[in-house]
Design a protein around this motif. Structure first.
Motif, PDB file in Angstrom:
ATOM      1  N   THR A 181       1.715  12.588   8.253  1.00  0.00           N
ATOM      2  CA  THR A 181       0.881  13.058   9.366  1.00  0.00           C
ATOM      3  C   THR A 181      -0.538  13.339   8.904  1.00  0.00           C
ATOM      4  OG1 THR A 181       2.817  13.977  10.470  1.00  0.00           O
ATOM      5  CG2 THR A 181       0.676  14.778  11.192  1.00  0.00           C
ATOM      6  N   GLU A 182      -0.663  14.040   7.795  1.00  0.00           N
ATOM      7  CA  GLU A 182      -1.991  14.362   7.273  1.00  0.00           C
ATOM      8  C   GLU A 182      -2.772  13.100   6.917  1.00  0.00           C
ATOM      9  OE1 GLU A 182      -4.079  16.384   3.379  1.00  0.00           O
ATOM     10  OE2 GLU A 182      -1.977  16.831   3.781  1.00  0.00           O
ATOM     11  N   LEU A 183      -2.163  12.188   6.192  1.00  0.00           N
ATOM     12  CA  LEU A 183      -2.844  10.957   5.798  1.00  0.00           C
ATOM     13  C   LEU A 183      -3.209  10.107   7.010  1.00  0.00           C
ATOM     14  CD1 LEU A 183      -0.695   9.954   2.696  1.00  0.00           C
ATOM     15  CD2 LEU A 183      -3.013  10.891   2.685  1.00  0.00           C
ATOM     16  N   GLU A 184      -2.271  10.008   7.940  1.00  0.00           N
ATOM     17  CA  GLU A 184      -2.506   9.174   9.114  1.00  0.00           C
ATOM     18  C   GLU A 184      -3.641   9.734   9.969  1.00  0.00           C
ATOM     19  OE1 GLU A 184       0.295   6.381  11.675  1.00  0.00           O
ATOM     20  OE2 GLU A 184       0.938   8.470  11.688  1.00  0.00           O
ATOM     21  N   GLU A 185      -3.592  11.025  10.263  1.00  0.00           N
ATOM     22  CA  GLU A 185      -4.602  11.621  11.132  1.00  0.00           C
ATOM     23  C   GLU A 185      -5.967  11.732  10.454  1.00  0.00           C
ATOM     24  OE1 GLU A 185      -2.981  15.306  12.549  1.00  0.00           O
ATOM     25  OE2 GLU A 185      -1.458  14.302  13.751  1.00  0.00           O
ATOM     26  N   SER A 186      -5.973  12.093   9.180  1.00  0.00           N
ATOM     27  CA  SER A 186      -7.243  12.310   8.491  1.00  0.00           C
ATOM     28  C   SER A 186      -7.927  11.025   8.064  1.00  0.00           C
ATOM     29  CB  SER A 186      -7.016  13.184   7.252  1.00  0.00           C
ATOM     30  OG  SER A 186      -6.515  14.440   7.612  1.00  0.00           O
ATOM     31  N   PHE A 187      -7.132   9.993   7.788  1.00  0.00           N
ATOM     32  CA  PHE A 187      -7.719   8.789   7.214  1.00  0.00           C
ATOM     33  C   PHE A 187      -7.371   7.493   7.935  1.00  0.00           C
ATOM     34  CE2 PHE A 187      -7.165  11.753   3.588  1.00  0.00           C
ATOM     35  CZ  PHE A 187      -8.502  11.989   3.334  1.00  0.00           C
ATOM     36  N   VAL A 188      -6.090   7.224   8.104  1.00  0.00           N
ATOM     37  CA  VAL A 188      -5.651   5.902   8.550  1.00  0.00           C
ATOM     38  C   VAL A 188      -6.062   5.597   9.989  1.00  0.00           C
ATOM     39  CG1 VAL A 188      -3.648   4.414   8.910  1.00  0.00           C
ATOM     40  CG2 VAL A 188      -3.768   5.859   6.876  1.00  0.00           C
TER      41      VAL A 188
ATOM     42  N   LYS B  15       2.371  12.905  -5.178  1.00  0.00           N
ATOM     43  CA  LYS B  15       3.522  13.621  -5.731  1.00  0.00           C
ATOM     44  C   LYS B  15       4.519  14.024  -4.649  1.00  0.00           C
ATOM     45  CE  LYS B  15       1.817  13.689  -9.908  1.00  0.00           C
ATOM     46  NZ  LYS B  15       1.667  12.342 -10.337  1.00  0.00           N
ATOM     47  N   GLU B  16       4.007  14.503  -3.503  1.00  0.00           N
ATOM     48  CA  GLU B  16       4.889  14.894  -2.417  1.00  0.00           C
ATOM     49  C   GLU B  16       5.473  13.645  -1.763  1.00  0.00           C
ATOM     50  OE1 GLU B  16       1.284  17.673  -2.193  1.00  0.00           O
ATOM     51  OE2 GLU B  16       1.681  15.626  -2.710  1.00  0.00           O
ATOM     52  N   SER B  17       6.532  13.854  -1.043  1.00  0.00           N
ATOM     53  CA  SER B  17       7.151  12.760  -0.304  1.00  0.00           C
ATOM     54  C   SER B  17       6.168  12.170   0.688  1.00  0.00           C
ATOM     55  CB  SER B  17       8.384  13.286   0.427  1.00  0.00           C
ATOM     56  OG  SER B  17       8.772  12.398   1.438  1.00  0.00           O
ATOM     57  N   LEU B  18       6.176  10.865   0.812  1.00  0.00           N
ATOM     58  CA  LEU B  18       5.301  10.203   1.778  1.00  0.00           C
ATOM     59  C   LEU B  18       5.559  10.714   3.189  1.00  0.00           C
ATOM     60  CD1 LEU B  18       5.002   6.426   0.937  1.00  0.00           C
ATOM     61  CD2 LEU B  18       3.194   8.112   1.124  1.00  0.00           C
ATOM     62  N   GLN B  19       6.796  10.967   3.511  1.00  0.00           N
ATOM     63  CA  GLN B  19       7.105  11.437   4.855  1.00  0.00           C
ATOM     64  C   GLN B  19       6.492  12.811   5.106  1.00  0.00           C
ATOM     65  OE1 GLN B  19       8.376   9.471   7.269  1.00  0.00           O
ATOM     66  NE2 GLN B  19       8.185   7.954   5.656  1.00  0.00           N
ATOM     67  N   GLU B  20       6.407  13.647   4.068  1.00  0.00           N
ATOM     68  CA  GLU B  20       5.781  14.954   4.209  1.00  0.00           C
ATOM     69  C   GLU B  20       4.273  14.830   4.391  1.00  0.00           C
ATOM     70  OE1 GLU B  20       6.846  17.320   0.835  1.00  0.00           O
ATOM     71  OE2 GLU B  20       8.983  17.067   1.202  1.00  0.00           O
ATOM     72  N   LYS B  21       3.648  13.853   3.754  1.00  0.00           N
ATOM     73  CA  LYS B  21       2.199  13.665   3.803  1.00  0.00           C
ATOM     74  C   LYS B  21       1.758  12.727   4.924  1.00  0.00           C
ATOM     75  CE  LYS B  21      -0.413  14.734   0.932  1.00  0.00           C
ATOM     76  NZ  LYS B  21      -1.371  15.825   0.938  1.00  0.00           N
TER      77      LYS B  21
ATOM     78  N   SER C 157       0.830  -1.207   0.000  1.00  0.00           N
ATOM     79  CA  SER C 157       0.000   0.000   0.000  1.00  0.00           C
ATOM     80  C   SER C 157       0.862   1.254   0.000  1.00  0.00           C
ATOM     81  CB  SER C 157      -0.938  -0.006   1.210  1.00  0.00           C
ATOM     82  OG  SER C 157      -1.835  -1.090   1.126  1.00  0.00           O
ATOM     83  N   LEU C 158       1.969   1.233   0.728  1.00  0.00           N
ATOM     84  CA  LEU C 158       2.904   2.356   0.692  1.00  0.00           C
ATOM     85  C   LEU C 158       3.453   2.560  -0.713  1.00  0.00           C
ATOM     86  CD1 LEU C 158       5.126   1.989   3.887  1.00  0.00           C
ATOM     87  CD2 LEU C 158       3.321   3.657   3.446  1.00  0.00           C
ATOM     88  N   ARG C 159       3.758   1.453  -1.375  1.00  0.00           N
ATOM     89  CA  ARG C 159       4.261   1.550  -2.745  1.00  0.00           C
ATOM     90  C   ARG C 159       3.209   2.139  -3.675  1.00  0.00           C
ATOM     91  NH1 ARG C 159       7.505  -4.216  -3.255  1.00  0.00           N
ATOM     92  NH2 ARG C 159       9.083  -3.712  -1.701  1.00  0.00           N
ATOM     93  N   MET C 160       1.941   1.790  -3.450  1.00  0.00           N
ATOM     94  CA  MET C 160       0.877   2.393  -4.261  1.00  0.00           C
ATOM     95  C   MET C 160       0.802   3.893  -3.999  1.00  0.00           C
ATOM     96  SD  MET C 160      -2.356  -0.205  -4.673  1.00  0.00           S
ATOM     97  CE  MET C 160      -3.030   0.084  -3.082  1.00  0.00           C
ATOM     98  N   LEU C 161       0.923   4.291  -2.746  1.00  0.00           N
ATOM     99  CA  LEU C 161       0.908   5.716  -2.416  1.00  0.00           C
ATOM    100  C   LEU C 161       2.098   6.436  -3.041  1.00  0.00           C
ATOM    101  CD1 LEU C 161      -0.070   5.772   1.359  1.00  0.00           C
ATOM    102  CD2 LEU C 161      -1.435   6.569  -0.569  1.00  0.00           C
TER     103      LEU C 161
ATOM    104  N   ILE D  96       3.452   1.264   9.261  1.00  0.00           N
ATOM    105  CA  ILE D  96       4.787   1.769   8.963  1.00  0.00           C
ATOM    106  C   ILE D  96       4.699   2.662   7.728  1.00  0.00           C
ATOM    107  CG2 ILE D  96       6.030  -0.149  10.018  1.00  0.00           C
ATOM    108  CD1 ILE D  96       6.444  -1.245   7.168  1.00  0.00           C
ATOM    109  N   TRP D  97       5.529   3.686   7.696  1.00  0.00           N
ATOM    110  CA  TRP D  97       5.491   4.647   6.599  1.00  0.00           C
ATOM    111  C   TRP D  97       6.784   4.643   5.794  1.00  0.00           C
ATOM    112  CZ3 TRP D  97       1.164   6.971   5.008  1.00  0.00           C
ATOM    113  CH2 TRP D  97       0.067   6.916   5.874  1.00  0.00           C
ATOM    114  N   SER D  98       7.609   3.655   6.044  1.00  0.00           N
ATOM    115  CA  SER D  98       8.858   3.530   5.301  1.00  0.00           C
ATOM    116  C   SER D  98       9.181   2.043   5.152  1.00  0.00           C
ATOM    117  CB  SER D  98       9.984   4.231   6.055  1.00  0.00           C
ATOM    118  OG  SER D  98      11.231   3.932   5.476  1.00  0.00           O
ATOM    119  N   GLU D  99       9.540   1.655   3.945  1.00  0.00           N
ATOM    120  CA  GLU D  99       9.874   0.242   3.710  1.00  0.00           C
ATOM    121  C   GLU D  99      11.075  -0.202   4.528  1.00  0.00           C
ATOM    122  OE1 GLU D  99       9.849  -1.316  -0.273  1.00  0.00           O
ATOM    123  OE2 GLU D  99       8.589   0.356  -0.928  1.00  0.00           O
ATOM    124  N   GLU D 100      11.932   0.740   4.904  1.00  0.00           N
ATOM    125  CA  GLU D 100      13.099   0.393   5.703  1.00  0.00           C
ATOM    126  C   GLU D 100      12.709  -0.132   7.080  1.00  0.00           C
ATOM    127  OE1 GLU D 100      13.047   3.533   3.999  1.00  0.00           O
ATOM    128  OE2 GLU D 100      14.060   2.480   2.373  1.00  0.00           O
TER     129      GLU D 100
END
Length: 118
Positions: A54-61, A46-52, A37-41, A101-105
């Motif tokens: 907080t917004e994605l997690e709080e608003s949706f996840v 367009k913006e870095s996942l790390q930048e988005k 799912s992270l790879r799909m995102l 998790i928000w990073s594959e690492e």
């Protein structure tokens, strides 16, 4: 997929998740769903996942809003099917009590595949 830089789609997530579940690897199934799912995102946002994140997690996840799923579908209805599916998958992982998790690492599953198929 990773070597060829092919992003997964909702069908791929479903197939991989079900394969692990059928073999009894429930934790791995959830982790794989999270990573795919992270790879799909990554392919849609367009913006870095790390930048988005907080917004994605709080608003949706992790939102407590009982209408969160409906909002995800409505927001991305016409343009970004993969983004909606990815967010719904991540929300599902969170609802199962797994820390998203928000990073594959951060994923032993992704690291193992990367090492094996590099």
């Amino acid at each position: 997929m990773r070597r060829e830089k092919v992003n997964p789609d909702p069908s791929t997530c479903h197939f991989v998740f079900n394969c692990y579940v059928e073999k009894g690897y429930h934790t791995t199934a959830i982790e794989a769903l999270n990573v795919l799912s992270l790879r799909m995102l990554g392919g849609e946002v367009k913006e870095s996942l790390q930048e988005k994140k907080t917004e994605l997690e709080e608003s949706f996840v992790t939102s407590e809003d009982p209408e969160a799923e409906t909002k995800i579908i409505e927001l991305f209805r016409d343009s970004q099917e993969h983004l909606a599916a990815a967010l719904l998958n991540l929300r599902w992982c969170s609802m199962l009590g797994v820390r998203v998790i928000w990073s594959e690492e951060q994923s032993p599953w992704a690291k193992g595949l990367s090492n094996k198929y590099g």
